[in-house]
Motif scaffolding. Structure first.
Motif, PDB file in Angstrom:
ATOM      1  N   LYS A 156       0.842  -1.212   0.000  1.00 52.94           N
ATOM      2  CA  LYS A 156       0.000   0.000   0.000  1.00 52.94           C
ATOM      3  C   LYS A 156       0.869   1.252   0.000  1.00 52.94           C
ATOM      4  O   LYS A 156       2.047   1.188   0.356  1.00 52.94           O
ATOM      5  N   GLU A 157       0.268   2.369  -0.350  1.00 51.26           N
ATOM      6  CA  GLU A 157       0.994   3.646  -0.313  1.00 51.26           C
ATOM      7  C   GLU A 157       1.432   3.941   1.118  1.00 51.26           C
ATOM      8  O   GLU A 157       0.664   3.723   2.062  1.00 51.26           O
ATOM      9  N   GLY A 158       2.662   4.437   1.264  1.00 55.48           N
ATOM     10  CA  GLY A 158       3.165   4.821   2.580  1.00 55.48           C
ATOM     11  C   GLY A 158       3.439   3.646   3.499  1.00 55.48           C
ATOM     12  O   GLY A 158       3.630   3.823   4.713  1.00 55.48           O
ATOM     13  N   GLU A 159       3.492   2.464   2.940  1.00 58.04           N
ATOM     14  CA  GLU A 159       3.686   1.260   3.764  1.00 58.04           C
ATOM     15  C   GLU A 159       5.084   0.689   3.531  1.00 58.04           C
ATOM     16  O   GLU A 159       5.634   0.811   2.445  1.00 58.04           O
ATOM     17  N   VAL A 160       5.636   0.040   4.577  1.00 62.51           N
ATOM     18  CA  VAL A 160       6.875  -0.718   4.392  1.00 62.51           C
ATOM     19  C   VAL A 160       6.484  -2.194   4.380  1.00 62.51           C
ATOM     20  O   VAL A 160       5.923  -2.710   5.357  1.00 62.51           O
ATOM     21  N   PHE A 161       6.757  -2.820   3.253  1.00 56.16           N
ATOM     22  CA  PHE A 161       6.399  -4.227   3.099  1.00 56.16           C
ATOM     23  C   PHE A 161       7.693  -5.032   2.985  1.00 56.16           C
ATOM     24  O   PHE A 161       8.568  -4.722   2.171  1.00 56.16           O
ATOM     25  N   GLY A 162       7.822  -6.064   3.798  1.00 60.15           N
ATOM     26  CA  GLY A 162       9.065  -6.849   3.806  1.00 60.15           C
ATOM     27  C   GLY A 162       8.881  -8.239   3.242  1.00 60.15           C
ATOM     28  O   GLY A 162       7.896  -8.918   3.540  1.00 60.15           O
ATOM     29  N   LEU A 163       9.857  -8.617   2.393  1.00 58.25           N
ATOM     30  CA  LEU A 163       9.903 -10.005   1.929  1.00 58.25           C
ATOM     31  C   LEU A 163      11.029 -10.662   2.700  1.00 58.25           C
ATOM     32  O   LEU A 163      12.180 -10.205   2.606  1.00 58.25           O
ATOM     33  N   ILE A 164      10.700 -11.685   3.469  1.00 59.15           N
ATOM     34  CA  ILE A 164      11.796 -12.320   4.204  1.00 59.15           C
ATOM     35  C   ILE A 164      11.847 -13.805   3.881  1.00 59.15           C
ATOM     36  O   ILE A 164      10.842 -14.442   3.599  1.00 59.15           O
ATOM     37  N   GLY A 165      13.075 -14.298   3.887  1.00 62.69           N
ATOM     38  CA  GLY A 165      13.269 -15.703   3.563  1.00 62.69           C
ATOM     39  C   GLY A 165      14.743 -16.007   3.445  1.00 62.69           C
ATOM     40  O   GLY A 165      15.567 -15.098   3.438  1.00 62.69           O
ATOM     41  N   SER A 176      15.027  -8.903   3.330  1.00 56.78           N
ATOM     42  CA  SER A 176      16.066  -9.007   4.358  1.00 56.78           C
ATOM     43  C   SER A 176      16.173 -10.430   4.876  1.00 56.78           C
ATOM     44  O   SER A 176      15.222 -11.197   4.865  1.00 56.78           O
ATOM     45  N   HIS A 177      17.422 -10.745   5.290  1.00 58.17           N
ATOM     46  CA  HIS A 177      17.615 -11.988   6.052  1.00 58.17           C
ATOM     47  C   HIS A 177      17.339 -11.715   7.526  1.00 58.17           C
ATOM     48  O   HIS A 177      17.039 -12.604   8.290  1.00 58.17           O
ATOM     49  N   ASN A 178      17.536 -10.456   7.871  1.00 58.65           N
ATOM     50  CA  ASN A 178      17.491 -10.072   9.271  1.00 58.65           C
ATOM     51  C   ASN A 178      16.046  -9.900   9.729  1.00 58.65           C
ATOM     52  O   ASN A 178      15.413  -8.875   9.516  1.00 58.65           O
ATOM     53  N   MET A 179      15.527 -10.943  10.374  1.00 57.90           N
ATOM     54  CA  MET A 179      14.103 -10.966  10.695  1.00 57.90           C
ATOM     55  C   MET A 179      13.737  -9.963  11.789  1.00 57.90           C
ATOM     56  O   MET A 179      12.627  -9.455  11.819  1.00 57.90           O
ATOM     57  N   LEU A 180      14.711  -9.695  12.643  1.00 59.41           N
ATOM     58  CA  LEU A 180      14.423  -8.719  13.703  1.00 59.41           C
ATOM     59  C   LEU A 180      14.314  -7.327  13.101  1.00 59.41           C
ATOM     60  O   LEU A 180      13.473  -6.519  13.487  1.00 59.41           O
ATOM     61  N   GLU A 181      15.175  -7.071  12.124  1.00 59.84           N
ATOM     62  CA  GLU A 181      15.140  -5.780  11.437  1.00 59.84           C
ATOM     63  C   GLU A 181      13.798  -5.597  10.733  1.00 59.84           C
ATOM     64  O   GLU A 181      13.175  -4.533  10.779  1.00 59.84           O
ATOM     65  N   VAL A 182      13.368  -6.669  10.091  1.00 62.37           N
ATOM     66  CA  VAL A 182      12.100  -6.618   9.348  1.00 62.37           C
ATOM     67  C   VAL A 182      10.948  -6.334  10.307  1.00 62.37           C
ATOM     68  O   VAL A 182      10.062  -5.521  10.033  1.00 62.37           O
ATOM     69  N   GLU A 183      10.998  -7.001  11.453  1.00 60.58           N
ATOM     70  CA  GLU A 183       9.934  -6.823  12.455  1.00 60.58           C
ATOM     71  C   GLU A 183       9.898  -5.367  12.927  1.00 60.58           C
ATOM     72  O   GLU A 183       8.839  -4.784  13.114  1.00 60.58           O
ATOM     73  N   PHE A 184      11.108  -4.772  13.021  1.00 61.63           N
ATOM     74  CA  PHE A 184      11.206  -3.391  13.483  1.00 61.63           C
ATOM     75  C   PHE A 184      10.736  -2.400  12.418  1.00 61.63           C
ATOM     76  O   PHE A 184      10.060  -1.417  12.712  1.00 61.63           O
ATOM     77  N   LEU A 185      11.081  -2.693  11.141  1.00 58.75           N
ATOM     78  CA  LEU A 185      10.838  -1.719  10.076  1.00 58.75           C
ATOM     79  C   LEU A 185       9.477  -1.852   9.385  1.00 58.75           C
ATOM     80  O   LEU A 185       8.871  -0.864   9.000  1.00 58.75           O
ATOM     81  N   CYS A 186       9.022  -3.101   9.200  1.00 63.63           N
ATOM     82  CA  CYS A 186       7.931  -3.332   8.236  1.00 63.63           C
ATOM     83  C   CYS A 186       6.537  -3.266   8.877  1.00 63.63           C
ATOM     84  O   CYS A 186       6.319  -3.764   9.981  1.00 63.63           O
ATOM     85  N   HIS A 187       5.618  -2.667   8.111  1.00 60.15           N
ATOM     86  CA  HIS A 187       4.226  -2.697   8.543  1.00 60.15           C
ATOM     87  C   HIS A 187       3.625  -4.075   8.287  1.00 60.15           C
ATOM     88  O   HIS A 187       2.843  -4.566   9.077  1.00 60.15           O
ATOM     89  N   ARG A 188       3.983  -4.646   7.144  1.00 61.74           N
ATOM     90  CA  ARG A 188       3.506  -5.991   6.835  1.00 61.74           C
ATOM     91  C   ARG A 188       4.664  -6.809   6.258  1.00 61.74           C
ATOM     92  O   ARG A 188       5.601  -6.264   5.695  1.00 61.74           O
ATOM     93  N   ILE A 189       4.524  -8.126   6.377  1.00 59.33           N
ATOM     94  CA  ILE A 189       5.627  -9.021   6.003  1.00 59.33           C
ATOM     95  C   ILE A 189       5.068 -10.195   5.195  1.00 59.33           C
ATOM     96  O   ILE A 189       3.953 -10.670   5.473  1.00 59.33           O
ATOM     97  N   ALA A 190       5.858 -10.651   4.209  1.00 58.02           N
ATOM     98  CA  ALA A 190       5.531 -11.914   3.540  1.00 58.02           C
ATOM     99  C   ALA A 190       6.710 -12.857   3.739  1.00 58.02           C
ATOM    100  O   ALA A 190       7.863 -12.458   3.549  1.00 58.02           O
ATOM    101  N   LEU A 191       6.400 -14.080   4.188  1.00 56.47           N
ATOM    102  CA  LEU A 191       7.468 -15.074   4.354  1.00 56.47           C
ATOM    103  C   LEU A 191       7.568 -15.838   3.036  1.00 56.47           C
ATOM    104  O   LEU A 191       6.567 -16.377   2.551  1.00 56.47           O
ATOM    105  N   ILE A 192       8.778 -15.865   2.451  1.00 54.00           N
ATOM    106  CA  ILE A 192       8.944 -16.498   1.138  1.00 54.00           C
ATOM    107  C   ILE A 192       9.962 -17.628   1.236  1.00 54.00           C
ATOM    108  O   ILE A 192      10.987 -17.506   1.900  1.00 54.00           O
ATOM    109  N   ASN A 193       9.606 -18.755   0.632  1.00 52.71           N
ATOM    110  CA  ASN A 193      10.500 -19.914   0.639  1.00 52.71           C
ATOM    111  C   ASN A 193      10.281 -20.705  -0.646  1.00 52.71           C
ATOM    112  O   ASN A 193       9.141 -20.917  -1.061  1.00 52.71           O
ATOM    113  N   ASP A 194      11.375 -21.117  -1.291  1.00 55.93           N
ATOM    114  CA  ASP A 194      11.303 -21.881  -2.549  1.00 55.93           C
ATOM    115  C   ASP A 194      10.397 -21.213  -3.584  1.00 55.93           C
ATOM    116  O   ASP A 194       9.621 -21.888  -4.283  1.00 55.93           O
TER     117      ASP A 194
END
Lengths: 422, 238
Positions: B27-36, B190-208
């Motif tokens: 979304k606009e103005g959102e931080v979205f993180g892809l982690i995996g 990011s690999h850094n999950m703690l960083e993602v938790e701190f920065l991102c409004h929403r997160i998607a966990l990605i694998n394979d």
């Protein structure tokens, strides 16, 4: 243990990219060797000549004796025009005309004139070998007459005894009749350009090409390429920008190199013959054509380099990729130095025409001899070559290849055309 | 308007499928993180959205512009910071910012962009030194400055703090947060999950190449009964 290290070193160093330049250089030298190998055969062959002897004196008999012994005489008659035609038909080098009063003139203390009508086929270094053999033949005639005069204890001027004949040269070359120049003199004059211009162009192509390939390698090595490709600028502008920037750097580098080189070359060259006096000069339109030919060849070289540069993984591999360009430029340079476009075998002629760098190397000589079609055809071909290469480069810039090293297969041609517009 | 909308995105490299039908929105103005983990498809997804890679199938729109058809328009409103990005080593930091800024505006607009880049990079007098002489942290700050100075509507940041020490990493996070406060949408990996938790409004966990879960950090922790995102991720891939 040591075997393990040797195996690892060998695997790391013995790569196609390392091997390819050496193979290409070996092929280039091999080809040049083959061409040079024919020189010996040409020198051994008797020159093919025609003779028109209009003098019945002693000295013309001596001359005839020397000539028939050392040359293959395909015409021996009294019609100069017919003789020339016959020599031409037999792929000969010259028609020698010994005029009336040849012997009488020598006895009268005047040099006996021998008119030589040379048929020159090409202006490359090696094209003039057969006519050099012919010139040697005239020298032999001179020596035999001189020997005869000495044996007779002739009271003539010693200078004349030592040099009793005088050559009157006329050279027929590509439809031009050039009076007062022998093929070797003409060839020497034209070769002074044939050496310098191809080397200038080769250096320019290599320097500029090296810059553009290195630039691609550096973009990847410094990890700046991805950023560049996401900026709001058309891919075609990136390609053209890289080409023009590299061309400028290449031109500066080549100019510096050539300053030293031309100084070096000028120390070997001295001639008071002005080709303009023989109708072999270039006018402004000719120089314009040479400039256009050089410009499009440079663009062609750079566009080819930028396509090659997309394969560069880093600066080092980029340096290796310049070798195919160097090899092509060397093939053009050596061929044009040694042979004329018209005197090389058809396969080599096609190869030479196909290499875009050949055209500016050949342009000046071709224009001097009014061969405009070769120059204009070369410019047109090189321009088409450049457009195709730029198109390929833009396609690669639009594909995944730059970043992933592979090109996704595309089925729709429409997609190809669309990519160029982006 | 959605900043990014990805639908059933598939990306193949030859026979290898790097991304296998992922869908998500930013979304606009959102931080979205892809982690995996490494090789999960995060960078491929970001590069595809950043117009660098072709789409095998599926669709991507960025602020309503469809890829790949409107890639040129997308490039005007995004800014991409690759994971191991570099700058031109023979340029000074300031010259580098000038070079990039020229693609985005002339005159006063150009000056403003460069000024913003200088402020974000915050390299003091060293901005006039060649990039070749910069430490990794300084180069990264310059690159973050470059990415955010152009006022993008969407910033795509691939591992923005990888390889940085704690101080520099914290500084980069602060810069990202400031940009978000100014209205920039951020898509980061990011690999850094703690960083993602701190920065991102929403997160998607990605694998394979697949998204296995998405939501806010709290939602994911609750869903997988985990104390943090790292634990949620481990549970999600089991």
């Amino acid at each position: 243990m040591i075997g393990n290290i040797i195996k690892k070193e060998f695997k790391e160093l013995f790569l196609i990219s390392t091997l390819l330049p050496i193979v290409v250089i070996a092929i280039v030298f091999g080809s040049v060797g083959n061409v040079i190998g024919n020189v010996g055969e040409t020198l051994k062959e008797k020159p093919v000549i025609g003779i028109v002897d209009m003098d019945d004196g002693n000295f013309s008999d001596i001359a005839m004796s020397v000539l028939t012994q050392n040359a293959k005489v395909v015409y021996n008659g009294s019609d100069a025009e017919g003789g020339l035609e016959e020599v031409r038909k037999e792929n000969g080098v010259a028609l020698l005309v010994i005029p009336e009063n040849f012997s009488q003139n020598i006895y009268a203390n005047h040099p006996g004139e021998i008119e030589i009508y040379w048929i020159m086929k090409g202006a490359g270094m090696m094209d003039s070998i057969s006519s050099s053999v012919g010139e040697g033949l005239i020298q032999s005639v001179n020596q035999e007459i001189s020997k005869n005069l000495i044996q007779q204890d002739s009271p003539l001027d010693p200078a004349l005894v030592l040099n009793p004949t005088k050559r009157i040269d006329t050279t027929f070359f590509k439809g031009k009749e050039i009076e007062g120049l022998s093929p070797s003199q003409l060839s020497n004059m034209l070769n002074s350009q044939s050496i310098v211009i191809p080397i200038v162009i080769m250096m320019l192509i290599i320097m500029a090409g090296s810059s553009v390939i290195s630039s691609m390698g550096l973009e990847k090595e410094n990890k700046t390429l991805e950023t560049l490709l996401t900026l709001p600028v058309r891919r075609s502008h990136i390609v053209i920008g890289k080409m023009v920037g590299s061309a400028l750097v290449g031109m500066i580098m080549a100019a510096i190199y050539m300053l030293g080189f031309s100084r070096y070359m000028s120390s070997f060259q001295s001639s008071d013959i002005n080709l303009a006096n023989f109708g072999l000069s270039l006018g402004m339109p000719d120089y314009l054509l040479v400039g256009i030919s050089l410009f499009v060849a440079l663009l062609a070289g750079l566009s080819l380099c930028i396509v090659l540069g997309t394969f560069a993984k880093n600066y080092r591999s980029g340096q290796t990729l310049i070798f195919p360009i160097t090899a092509l430029a060397m093939i053009s340079m050596f061929t044009i130095m040694f042979k004329d476009f018209d005197t090389i075998p058809l396969a080599l002629r096609i190869l030479l025409f196909a290499i875009p760098f050949s055209h500016p190397m050949m342009a000046m000589r071709a224009l001097m001899l009014d061969n405009y079609w070769l120059v204009i055809g070369g410019i047109a071909y090189t321009a088409v070559f450049t457009v195709i290469m730029i198109w390929i480069a833009v396609r690669i810039f639009n594909s995944d290849r730059l970043l992933t090293g592979s090109v996704r297969r595309r089925v729709a041609l429409g997609k190809l055309a669309w990519g160029f517009r982006r | 308007m959605k900043a990014v909308e990805v639908r059933e995105l598939v990306k193949d490299y030859g026979n290898f499928r790097a991304i296998n039908g992922i869908s998500f929105e930013v979304k606009e103005g959102e931080v979205f993180g892809l982690i995996g983990p490494n090789g999960a498809g995060k960078t491929t997804a970001l590069r595809t959205i950043a117009t660098l890679l072709q789409i095998t199938s599926g669709s991507i729109t960025v602020f309503g512009y469809e890829l790949p058809k409107e890639a040129g328009e997308v490039r005007k409103i995004i800014s991409y910071l690759p994971e191991e990005a570099g700058a031109y080593k023979n340029l000074t930091g300031k010259d580098y910012l000038n070079f990039i800024a020229k693609f985005f505006g002339d005159g006063e607009k150009f000056q403003n962009i460069v000024q913003k880049g200088l402020e974000i990079a915050n390299l003091g007098e060293r901005i006039n030194d060649k990039v070749d002489t910069y430490s990794k942290g300084m180069t990264r700050r310059l690159l973050v400055g470059r990415a955010l100075m152009v006022n993008p509507k969407l910033a795509i940041l691939d591992e923005p703090t990888t390889g940085l020490d704690v101080i520099n990493a914290q500084e980069v996070r602060r810069i990202i947060n400031s940009a978000v406060e100014a209205g920039v949408a951020v898509l980061l990996s990011s690999h850094n999950m703690l960083e993602v938790e701190f920065l991102c409004h929403r997160i998607a966990l990605i694998n394979d190449g697949r998204i296995i879960a998405s939501g806010t950090a709290e939602e994911l922790k609750k869903e997988y009964d985990a104390r943090n995102i790292e634990e949620a991720f481990v549970k999600a891939i089991k």
